[in-house]
Motif scaffolding. Structure first.
Motif, PDB file in Angstrom:
ATOM      1  N   UNK A 176       0.841  -1.197   0.000  1.00  0.00           N
ATOM      2  CA  UNK A 176       0.000   0.000   0.000  1.00  0.00           C
ATOM      3  C   UNK A 176       0.882   1.255   0.000  1.00  0.00           C
ATOM      4  N   UNK A 177       0.465   2.254  -0.758  1.00  0.00           N
ATOM      5  CA  UNK A 177       1.263   3.449  -1.022  1.00  0.00           C
ATOM      6  C   UNK A 177       1.674   4.210   0.235  1.00  0.00           C
ATOM      7  N   UNK A 178       0.745   4.484   1.142  1.00  0.00           N
ATOM      8  CA  UNK A 178       1.052   5.326   2.305  1.00  0.00           C
ATOM      9  C   UNK A 178       2.108   4.675   3.194  1.00  0.00           C
ATOM     10  N   UNK A 212      -0.427  -0.367  -4.397  1.00  0.00           N
ATOM     11  CA  UNK A 212      -1.853  -0.078  -4.503  1.00  0.00           C
ATOM     12  C   UNK A 212      -2.164   1.140  -3.635  1.00  0.00           C
ATOM     13  N   UNK A 213      -3.204   1.881  -4.007  1.00  0.00           N
ATOM     14  CA  UNK A 213      -3.533   3.130  -3.341  1.00  0.00           C
ATOM     15  C   UNK A 213      -4.774   2.970  -2.462  1.00  0.00           C
ATOM     16  N   UNK A 235     -14.241  -8.337   1.336  1.00  0.00           N
ATOM     17  CA  UNK A 235     -13.091  -7.675   0.723  1.00  0.00           C
ATOM     18  C   UNK A 235     -12.178  -7.070   1.789  1.00  0.00           C
ATOM     19  N   UNK A 236     -10.878  -7.210   1.553  1.00  0.00           N
ATOM     20  CA  UNK A 236      -9.884  -6.476   2.336  1.00  0.00           C
ATOM     21  C   UNK A 236      -9.485  -5.273   1.490  1.00  0.00           C
ATOM     22  N   UNK A 237      -9.664  -4.081   2.050  1.00  0.00           N
ATOM     23  CA  UNK A 237      -9.552  -2.841   1.281  1.00  0.00           C
ATOM     24  C   UNK A 237      -8.334  -2.049   1.735  1.00  0.00           C
ATOM     25  N   UNK A 238      -7.563  -1.540   0.775  1.00  0.00           N
ATOM     26  CA  UNK A 238      -6.435  -0.671   1.096  1.00  0.00           C
ATOM     27  C   UNK A 238      -6.966   0.652   1.637  1.00  0.00           C
ATOM     28  N   UNK A 239      -6.477   1.034   2.802  1.00  0.00           N
ATOM     29  CA  UNK A 239      -6.796   2.335   3.398  1.00  0.00           C
ATOM     30  C   UNK A 239      -5.480   3.104   3.508  1.00  0.00           C
ATOM     31  N   UNK A 294      -6.068   9.621  -1.211  1.00  0.00           N
ATOM     32  CA  UNK A 294      -6.361  10.458  -2.370  1.00  0.00           C
ATOM     33  C   UNK A 294      -5.119  10.861  -3.133  1.00  0.00           C
ATOM     34  N   UNK A 295      -4.000  10.145  -2.917  1.00  0.00           N
ATOM     35  CA  UNK A 295      -2.756  10.478  -3.582  1.00  0.00           C
ATOM     36  C   UNK A 295      -2.104  11.735  -3.061  1.00  0.00           C
ATOM     37  N   UNK A 296      -2.600  12.254  -1.937  1.00  0.00           N
ATOM     38  CA  UNK A 296      -2.048  13.479  -1.364  1.00  0.00           C
ATOM     39  C   UNK A 296      -0.705  13.187  -0.671  1.00  0.00           C
ATOM     40  N   UNK A 297      -0.022  14.271  -0.320  1.00  0.00           N
ATOM     41  CA  UNK A 297       1.243  14.192   0.401  1.00  0.00           C
ATOM     42  C   UNK A 297       1.046  14.759   1.796  1.00  0.00           C
ATOM     43  N   UNK A 298       1.544  14.056   2.796  1.00  0.00           N
ATOM     44  CA  UNK A 298       1.586  14.578   4.164  1.00  0.00           C
ATOM     45  C   UNK A 298       2.995  15.136   4.385  1.00  0.00           C
TER      46      UNK A 298
END
Length: 476
Positions: A176-178, A212-213, A235-239, A294-298
Motif C-alpha cells: 500500500x502506497x502510504x 496499490x492506493x 473484501x480487504x480494502x487498502x486504506x 487520495x494520492x495526497x502528500x503529508x
C-alpha cells in the motif's frame, strides 16, 4: 439486536502498545463506531534482536473478526493500519521467513552514515523526500545486506506490516502506497519505487511489488479464514495503512491547505499538499513527504509528543503516587513556571528516570526548577507548545502562505491545557478532535472504496457532521 442491513466496515488498527478491531457504519450521514476487540501488542527480545509477535497479533485480529461476525454485522470490508517502516519477508512458497524486527532494534545504528557513503544525501532527499531516520526501512534492509543475512537472500517479497496482515488474510501480496512511503525507498513525485536508490544500494529489486492506493480492494478473505471467522467472502480494502495517513484523512476540515497535528506519543505536525516539497530548506528543517489518502502528500515533521508526560505518569504510578489527568492538568494550568525544555533533546529520549532527567536538565542549564508535579507537567506541556511554534514557523517558510488554523487529532487532542498553550504560541485557532481519527479515516476510506462516499472532501464533511471539535482561540 444489531442492524444487519446497514453496511459495516471493520478497522484493524495496530499501535506500538495495543491493537483493536473497530466496527463503523454510516447512519443518516454520520459515522457510528463500536470497539469490538482490544488486545496488547508487545516487543519481544529474543537473542540478538527485538521482534514483534506477528502470529499472536494475527490471531488477535482474527478474534476481532469472529466477534464482529457473531454480532451480526453486515461486513462489507476490512481495512488495516499500523505504525510505519517495519516489515516481514516471505519466501517463494508464501511462508513468513521470521517475525518482523521492531524499529527500536539496534541493528540500524550507524547505518545512515554507511548508506550516505553511497548516496548523495541532498539528491536522495530530492528523490524520496523522507526525513533521514535510522529506523527507516531503507536502513533496516541495508543492515541486513551488510550482515549478509540469509532471510534477505531467501525472500521473494517484502511486505510492510499492514501488507503482511492483508497477505495472510487474502493470499494476495501487494504494497500500500502510504505505508510504503515511510520506507525512504519511494520516488516522492512518481509515487513509485525509487529503482535508482534500490539499485545503488544493491537491494534485491524483486522484493518490491505492486503498489496499490487507498480505496483499492486488495483481495478477498481466503476461504479458510472466511469460514473460520464466519464473515464469508469479505473484501480487504487498502486504506491509509500508515496509521497517521488514516488519521489525517479524518481531519474535519475542508479549508486548504489542511494543517494537522497528530498528537500522541509522537507529534506529527504538517500540512496536506498535492505534491511533495523537496527543497533543500525542507530537508534542512527535517520535513518528510509521506503518502496520504487520495494520492495526497503529508508534509510533516516528526516531533517528540506526549512521550515525556506519559513516562512521568507511569513513574509516579510505579512509586505509588499515581496522578489522574483530570486532576493534574487543571493543577498544571494554575502552576506559575516559565521554564522551556527542548523536548527533542537526547536527555529525554529514553532516560532511566524521566523526572530525574528533567530536573537535572533544568539545574544544569540554569533554568527555574519545577517544585512539584503540577509545575513539572506545566513545564512539559508549554515546552511542547513552544516546539510546535518553532515547527509551524519552519513549515510556513516552506509554504506559499502561512497556515490559518491547526487541527489536532488523536489521543492528545483531549489535553485541554496543551491545546490552549498551542493556540497561544501559534496565534491561530486550534481545533481539537476527533480522538478516534485513525479508525474513522480507515473506515470511511473503505466506505469511499465501496461507493458510499464520493471523495475525500465528502469523507471529511461526514467527519465534520459526526464529531464536535472544540475550538481554542489564542489568549495572547
Amino acid at each position: 439486536m444489531k442492524d444487519t442491513i446497514r453496511n459495516t466496515y471493520l478497522a484493524a488498527d495496530f499501535g506500538g502498545g495495543s491493537g483493536r478491531v473497530i466496527a463503523g457504519s454510516l447512519l443518516h450521514g454520520k459515522l457510528v463506531l463500536e470497539e469490538i476487540h482490544r488486545f496488547p501488542n508487545r516487543q519481544v527480545k529474543l537473542g540478538n534482536h527485538v521482534y514483534w509477535d506477528f502470529p499472536a497479533l494475527f490471531e488477535e485480529m482474527k478474534t476481532g473478526l469472529k466477534l464482529a461476525a457473531q454480532k451480526g454485522y453486515n461486513v462489507q470490508g476490512i481495512g488495516i493500519d499500523t505504525w510505519g517502516v517495519d516489515f516481514g519477508l516471505i519466501d517463494k512458497y508464501g511462508n513468513l521467513l521470521g517475525n518482523p524486527v521492531c524499529y527500536r532494534d539496534a541493528r540500524t545504528e550507524g547505518m545512515p552514515a554507511e548508506v550516505f557513503k553511497i548516496l548523495n544525501e541532498q539528491a536522495h532527499y530530492a528523490d524520496t523526500g523522507i526525513q533521514v531516520m535510522a529506523i527507516n526501512t531503507l536502513f533496516q534492509l541495508y543492515s541486513m545486506k551488510m550482515r549478509q543475512e540469509t532471510q534477505l537472500e531467501l525472500a521473494s517479497r517484502l511486505l510492510f506490516m499492514p501488507d503482511l496482515f492483508s497477505y495472510f488474510l487474502t493470499g494476495v501480496a501487494n504494497n500500500e502506497y502510504c505505508i510504503a512511503s515511510t520506507s525512504e525507498l519511494l520516488d516522492a513525485r512518481q509515487r513509485a519505487w525509487s529503482v535508482p536508490t534500490i539499485r545503488a544500494l544493491g537491494l534485491p529489486e524483486h522484493l518490491f511489488g505492486e503498489i496499490v492506493f487507498p480505496g483499492t480492494i486488495r483481495g478477498t478473505l481466503k476461504e479458510e479464514i472466511a469460514r473460520e471467522t464466519g464473515l464469508g467472502a469479505v473484501d480487504v480494502i487498502a486504506v491509509g495503512s500508515h496509521d497517521t495517513a488514516s488519521a489525517v484523512a479524518a481531519v474535519p476540515a475542508t479549508e486548504y491547505p489542511i494543517a494537522f497535528l497528530s498528537s500522541g506519543t509522537w507529534s506529527l505536525l504538517g500540512v496536506e499538499t498535492d505534491e511533495p516539497i523537496l527543497t533543500e530548506e525542507a530537508r534542512q528543517a527535517q520535513f518528510t513527504n509521506e503518502g496520504g489518502v487520495g494520492g495526497r502528500i503529508r508534509f510533516l515533521q516528526n516531533i517528540t509528543g506526549l512521550w515525556i508526560l506519559q513516562r512521568l505518569m507511569s513513574e509516579w504510578k510505579a512509586r505509588g503516587e499515581e496522578q489522574s489527568y483530570d486532576t493534574i492538568i487543571p493543577q498544571a494550568e494554575q502552576a506559575g513556571i516559565d521554564t522551556i525544555i527542548p523536548v527533542d533533546d537526547d536527555a529525554f529520549m529514553n532516560p532511566e528516570n524521566m523526572e530525574t532527567a528533567l530536573l537535572d536538565y533544568c539545574r544544569k542549564h540554569g533554568f527555574q526548577v519545577p517544585q512539584d508535579k503540577a509545575e513539572i507537567v506545566r513545564c512539559v506541556l508549554q515546552s511542547l507548545a513552544f516546539k510546535y511554534r518553532q515547527a509551524v514557523e519552519q513549515l510556513n517558510r516552506c509554504l506559499p502562505s502561512p497556515i490559518r488554523q491547526l487541527n489536532i487529532i488523536g489521543g492528545g487532542s483531549q489535553n485541554k491545557l496543551l491545546n490552549q498553550l498551542t493556540a497561544d504560541e501559534l496565534g491561530i485557532p486550534v481545533y481539537a478532535g476527533p480522538v478516534e481519527a485513525t479508525a474513522i479515516g480507515n473506515i470511511l476510506t473503505q466506505a469511499m472504496a465501496k461507493g458510499e462516499i464520493a471523495d475525500l472532501r465528502a469523507l471529511r464533511e461526514i467527519v465534520t457532521h459526526s464529531v464536535t471539535s472544540q475550538v481554542y482561540y489564542p489568549k495572547k
